[in-house]
Design a protein around this motif. Structure first.
Motif, PDB file in Angstrom:
ATOM      1  N   ASP A 111      41.359  41.148  26.845  1.00 55.87           N
ATOM      2  CA  ASP A 111      42.281  40.730  27.906  1.00 55.87           C
ATOM      3  C   ASP A 111      42.431  41.876  28.905  1.00 55.87           C
ATOM      4  O   ASP A 111      42.716  43.015  28.502  1.00 55.87           O
ATOM      5  N   HIS A 174      50.732  43.253  24.471  1.00 58.74           N
ATOM      6  CA  HIS A 174      50.713  42.566  23.180  1.00 58.74           C
ATOM      7  C   HIS A 174      49.514  42.994  22.358  1.00 58.74           C
ATOM      8  O   HIS A 174      48.474  43.364  22.930  1.00 58.74           O
ATOM      9  N   THR A 205      47.304  45.505  24.371  1.00 61.84           N
ATOM     10  CA  THR A 205      47.153  45.631  25.823  1.00 61.84           C
ATOM     11  C   THR A 205      48.281  46.480  26.394  1.00 61.84           C
ATOM     12  O   THR A 205      49.385  46.527  25.842  1.00 61.84           O
ATOM     13  N   GLU A 207      49.943  46.505  30.138  1.00 62.98           N
ATOM     14  CA  GLU A 207      49.800  45.647  31.308  1.00 62.98           C
ATOM     15  C   GLU A 207      51.058  45.534  32.161  1.00 62.98           C
ATOM     16  O   GLU A 207      51.541  44.436  32.436  1.00 62.98           O
ATOM     17  N   GLU A 238      45.754  45.602  33.746  1.00 66.42           N
ATOM     18  CA  GLU A 238      45.892  45.415  32.299  1.00 66.42           C
ATOM     19  C   GLU A 238      44.621  45.910  31.623  1.00 66.42           C
ATOM     20  O   GLU A 238      43.521  45.612  32.079  1.00 66.42           O
TER      21      GLU A 238
HETATM   22 CO    CO Z   1      47.655  40.398  28.080  1.00 68.96          CO
END
Ligand code: CO
Ligand code: MF3
Ligand code: CO
Length: 268
Positions: A111, A174, A205, A207, A238
């Motif tokens: 991500d 997260h 992450t 972000e 991120e």
């Molecule tokens: Co994320």
């Protein structure tokens, strides 16, 4: 405002290696996206480009269909803080927009998000982008084994305050791995020395979303698009990071050392 549980799934180095693959693919996507951005491209056009890129690379968008999200990526222009649904809005000179990409490959997720400018940049937009980059960078540098999650939030908050930007504290990073969103929640504000200890094997992450105005946001009627209440500009970088005993690897920024980009992103 966020409660952390202790259900953190630590990854082995082989598992981290699996997450490297989709991470590289996102990293390369951002570089390719930079080349196609020009005035007139719609946010839907960005989504279509990403969709074709995913097919070419045999990866799947983890966002499409996630709680009913209707597109392959989130594209959030200007005052849209997050979760923008791609549409026919044509990006014009001076607009900034964040592309948030989560993909799935061989059972593992990655991500990342990047904010771009349709040139020529307006000075305040550039200032915000540089501030957001430095906030994420500071958060990532604090994401080291032996620190605590509060050190990450504190680092982000400090940089944002230094630049006079607000941190949108409705949002957080997260854990990530076999699931898109795992524990822990990685808050973008915090206190040094407080919170969950950061230990080797964590993958999560960082972000933060920064704005040039206030931190209050509201959701539009589509149930996804989140905008700033005062309509001020927002930017976000991120990264997915993996914590080892002696270093933290930024999986979605592998080609360059984050420390070699202290002041601004390598492209935007
Ligand atoms: Co994320
Ligand atoms: N990628 C976002 C995050 O950073 C979440 C997007 S959810 C979606 O966690 F449904 F909008 F795709
Ligand atoms: Co994301």
């Amino acid at each position: 405002m966020f409660e952390n549980t202790i259900n953190i799934r630590l990854k082995t180095s082989l598992e981290v290696h699996r997450i490297r693959k989709p991470s590289r693919i996102i990293e390369q996507l951002f570089q390719e996206l930079r080349e196609i951005i020009k005035p007139g491209i719609t946010t839907k056009g960005i989504d279509s480009f990403c969709d074709e890129y995913f097919k070419r690379h045999h990866v799947v968008s983890a966002q499409k269909g996630y709680r009913g999200f209707p597109a392959s990526v989130c594209v959030s222009p200007n005052q849209v803080a997050a979760h923008g649904i791609p549409n026919n809005y044509p990006l014009g000179r001076g607009d900034i927009f964040t592309v948030d990409v989560t993909i799935y490959m061989d059972g593992w997720h990655s991500d990342a998000a990047w904010t771009f400018i349709v040139g020529p940049p307006r000075p305040e937009a550039l200032y915000l982008i540089k501030s957001a980059w430095q906030a994420t960078r500071a958060g990532v540098m604090a994401a080291r084994a032996g620190n605590r999650l509060g050190d990450i939030g504190a680092a982000i908050q400090k940089i944002a305050a230094h630049f006079g930007c607000a941190v949108l504290d409705d949002f957080a990073g997260h854990g990530i791995g076999e699931s898109f969103h795992e524990d822990p929640i990685v808050a973008n504000t915090g206190t040094n020395g407080v919170g969950q200890p950061i230990v080797p094997g964590m993958v999560f992450t960082v972000e933060p979303i920064l704005s040039l105005g206030g931190s209050r946001v509201k959701m539009l009627e589509d149930g996804w698009t989140v905008v700033t209440c005062d309509n001020c500009l927002t930017a976000q970088f991120e990264h997915t990071v993996a914590v080892f005993g002696d270093r933290t690897e930024v999986l979605t920024f592998s080609e360059r050392n984050l420390e070699s980009c202290p002041e601004e992103p390598p492209f935007y």
